[in-house]
Design a protein around this motif. Structure first.
Motif, mmCIF file in Angstrom:
data_model
loop_
_atom_site.group_PDB
_atom_site.id
_atom_site.type_symbol
_atom_site.label_atom_id
_atom_site.label_comp_id
_atom_site.label_asym_id
_atom_site.label_seq_id
_atom_site.Cartn_x
_atom_site.Cartn_y
_atom_site.Cartn_z
ATOM 1 N N ASN A 265 0.826 -1.218 0.000
ATOM 2 C CA ASN A 265 0.000 0.000 0.000
ATOM 3 C C ASN A 265 0.860 1.267 0.000
ATOM 4 O OD1 ASN A 265 -2.426 -1.355 -0.103
ATOM 5 N ND2 ASN A 265 -2.743 -1.337 2.114
ATOM 6 N N GLU A 266 1.931 1.242 0.800
ATOM 7 C CA GLU A 266 2.826 2.405 0.848
ATOM 8 C C GLU A 266 3.443 2.664 -0.526
ATOM 9 O OE1 GLU A 266 3.710 4.600 3.152
ATOM 10 O OE2 GLU A 266 2.351 3.820 4.688
ATOM 11 N N VAL A 267 3.906 1.605 -1.172
ATOM 12 C CA VAL A 267 4.530 1.749 -2.492
ATOM 13 C C VAL A 267 3.510 2.248 -3.502
ATOM 14 C CG1 VAL A 267 5.627 0.502 -4.391
ATOM 15 C CG2 VAL A 267 6.292 0.009 -2.032
ATOM 16 N N ASN A 268 2.308 1.668 -3.451
ATOM 17 C CA ASN A 268 1.268 2.080 -4.395
ATOM 18 C C ASN A 268 0.903 3.558 -4.221
ATOM 19 O OD1 ASN A 268 1.120 -0.426 -5.568
ATOM 20 N ND2 ASN A 268 -0.637 -1.112 -4.335
ATOM 21 N N MET A 269 0.822 4.004 -2.967
ATOM 22 C CA MET A 269 0.501 5.420 -2.724
ATOM 23 C C MET A 269 1.618 6.321 -3.241
ATOM 24 S SD MET A 269 -1.476 5.643 0.955
ATOM 25 C CE MET A 269 -0.291 4.697 1.901
ATOM 26 N N GLY A 272 1.216 6.674 -6.851
ATOM 27 C CA GLY A 272 -0.045 7.245 -7.274
ATOM 28 C C GLY A 272 -1.075 6.215 -7.676
ATOM 29 N N ILE A 273 -0.878 4.966 -7.272
ATOM 30 C CA ILE A 273 -1.824 3.898 -7.591
ATOM 31 C C ILE A 273 -2.898 3.870 -6.506
ATOM 32 C CG2 ILE A 273 -2.115 1.398 -7.909
ATOM 33 C CD1 ILE A 273 0.803 1.321 -8.823
ATOM 34 N N PRO A 274 -4.193 3.866 -6.875
ATOM 35 C CA PRO A 274 -5.257 3.861 -5.851
ATOM 36 C C PRO A 274 -5.150 2.649 -4.935
ATOM 37 C CG PRO A 274 -6.151 4.301 -8.034
ATOM 38 C CD PRO A 274 -4.730 3.887 -8.243
#
Length: 444
Positions: A265-269, A272-274
């Motif tokens: 989740n941290e990497v996705n945020m 910019g990935i929802p």
């Protein structure tokens, strides 16, 4: 009529039940020391995996000779135990061969099947003993299988041989007594294997044969009950755990490594990935990876208790083959031993997981973990779908993320992957320069 034999039998049955229930509770508590994990998806595939691998012994047949021998023991164990039902009823109500009058000729057929399987089990166990102690196959003499594990395997095999001999001896004496009309012995007729032994008993008195038959009967039923309790302390616990273990198999493609949701989740945020923010964040950040058994999932711990100690995983491990210290079998045995140690500590009012020890360091070394190539050979080789790689990766994750204890060469590679998106230290824009060079060479 004396009720003493029935009373004695009921006492023995009750004692067996007490120790069995106590041990099962101990094992269940130890397995649940691991973290919660839900793995009930794709039930159709899970049933197929259990039927194919646990019931069907599919993965055993990669080596046909030991597979056939193991199949004899497995089928013999399952089918012969049907006869134990008659033993239990006879012992409780004081009858002798209670099913014989009701089944007639079918009883004789069933008994011949039981005897055939008893002989098959006996022969198979003798061959297994020879393979272990005379031929000394490499996977049975590795350092991680010395001491109790080797003795445990021999004890089980010898117990099975003796129990099968007791069945044949009991039936032979029984049939001689039946032919003499001694009450309550019933002629069964046509028992082939015990019939071969019957002439050896003809010269003995009926009193001696009654004593022989009763001793064999009591020895067999007490032996079976003792075997049932002993199995829960033995590597042969896989007889029972193989079924849930294969049900909870990892159905993901081999090579697909699990990620940590919080990190993902941290990497996705950052990219910019929802992400799904509906779930409440954890009250505290959990440990990265696994240091002790409570950091593993309960399925990982169950894997350890399901281990057959057959050594197929270690025999296929390329790191072990090339002389490294890593043995996937030892990894599983270490997890089980640590869970047992913590369980015993809790039962005696000890500190349990806070005893100053941990799975990492006290049982499994960094050298063992770092030797793993993550090739999945051990997972593919296991006959009951145990996954040592997950445990190795979780412990390596702890070393890398909590201790920063990975080798310096690895840290350099990690940094390159973080900054350059490749293990090598060059700009991402230069990644495909080698292709241009190859193209130029081809044109020349």
């Amino acid at each position: 009529m004396s009720f003493l034999p029935q009373l004695l039998f009921l006492i023995i049955l009750a004692i067996t039940g007490f120790f069995l229930i106590k041990r099962v509770k101990f094992l269940r508590r130890n397995i649940l020391l691991g973290k919660a994990e839900t793995r009930n998806d794709q039930p159709g595939k899970r049933w197929k995996a259990m039927i194919r691998v646990a019931f069907g012994q599919q993965k055993m047949f990669k080596r046909i000779i030991p597979a056939l021998l193991h199949l004899c023991v497995y089928v013999g164990f399952m089918v012969i135990n049907l006869e134990v039902l008659e033993f239990v009823i006879d012992g409780m109500v004081g009858t002798h061969r209670i099913f014989a009058p009701f089944l007639g000729a079918a009883y004789s057929i069933a008994m011949n099947i039981f005897e055939f399987l008893a002989v098959a089990v006996l022969v198979s166990c003798v061959i297994f003993l020879i393979r272990r102690n005379i031929v000394k196959l490499p996977r049975f003499i590795n350092p991680d299988i010395k001491g109790w594990p080797a003795l445990d395997a021999n004890i089980i095999l010898i117990m099975e041989v003796v129990l099968m001999i007791a069945i044949l001896k009991m039936n032979a004496a029984d049939q001689v007594l039946a032919s003499r009309g001694v009450d309550p012995y019933i002629p069964v007729g046509g028992l082939f294997f015990s019939g071969l032994l019957a002439p050896l008993f003809e010269s003995f008195s009926s009193e001696f044969l009654i004593f022989t038959e009763r001793v064999a009967w009591w020895f067999h039923i007490i032996g079976i009950l003792a075997f049932g309790v002993y199995v829960t302390y033995s590597k042969h616990l896989h007889i029972f755990l193989a079924f849930p273990n294969t049900w909870y198999s990892n159905l993901k493609p081999k090579g697909e490594m699990s990620t940590m949701p919080a990190v993902t989740n941290e990497v996705n945020m950052m990219l910019g990935i929802p992400v799904d923010t509906s779930a409440d964040p954890p009250a505290e950040i959990g440990r990265f990876g696994a240091k002790d058994i409570n950091d593993l999932s309960w399925i990982n711990v169950m894997n350890a208790f399901s281990c057959t100690e057959c050594g197929r995983c270690t025999a296929e491990c390329p790191a072990n083959i090339t002389g490294k210290k890593l043995s996937p079998r030892k990894i599983m045995m270490d997890v089980r031993d640590r869970a047992e140690e913590v369980g015993r500590s809790l039962d005696t009012g000890g500190k349990g997981l806070d005893d100053g020890k941990s799975l990492l360091g006290d049982y499994i070394t960094k050298e063992e973990l770092n030797a793993c190539t993550s090739c999945n050979a051990c997972v593919e080789a296991c006959p009951v779908n145990i996954d040592p790689l997950v445990i190795i990766l979780e412990m390596r994750r702890y070393v890398a993320m909590e201790e920063s204890g990975t080798p310096a060469q690895w840290n350099a590679m990690f940094q390159n992957m973080e900054t350059s998106f490749a293990p090598w230290k060059f700009s991402p824009s230069d990644r495909f320069n080698w292709a241009e060079k190859v193209k130029d060479e081809e044109m020349e």
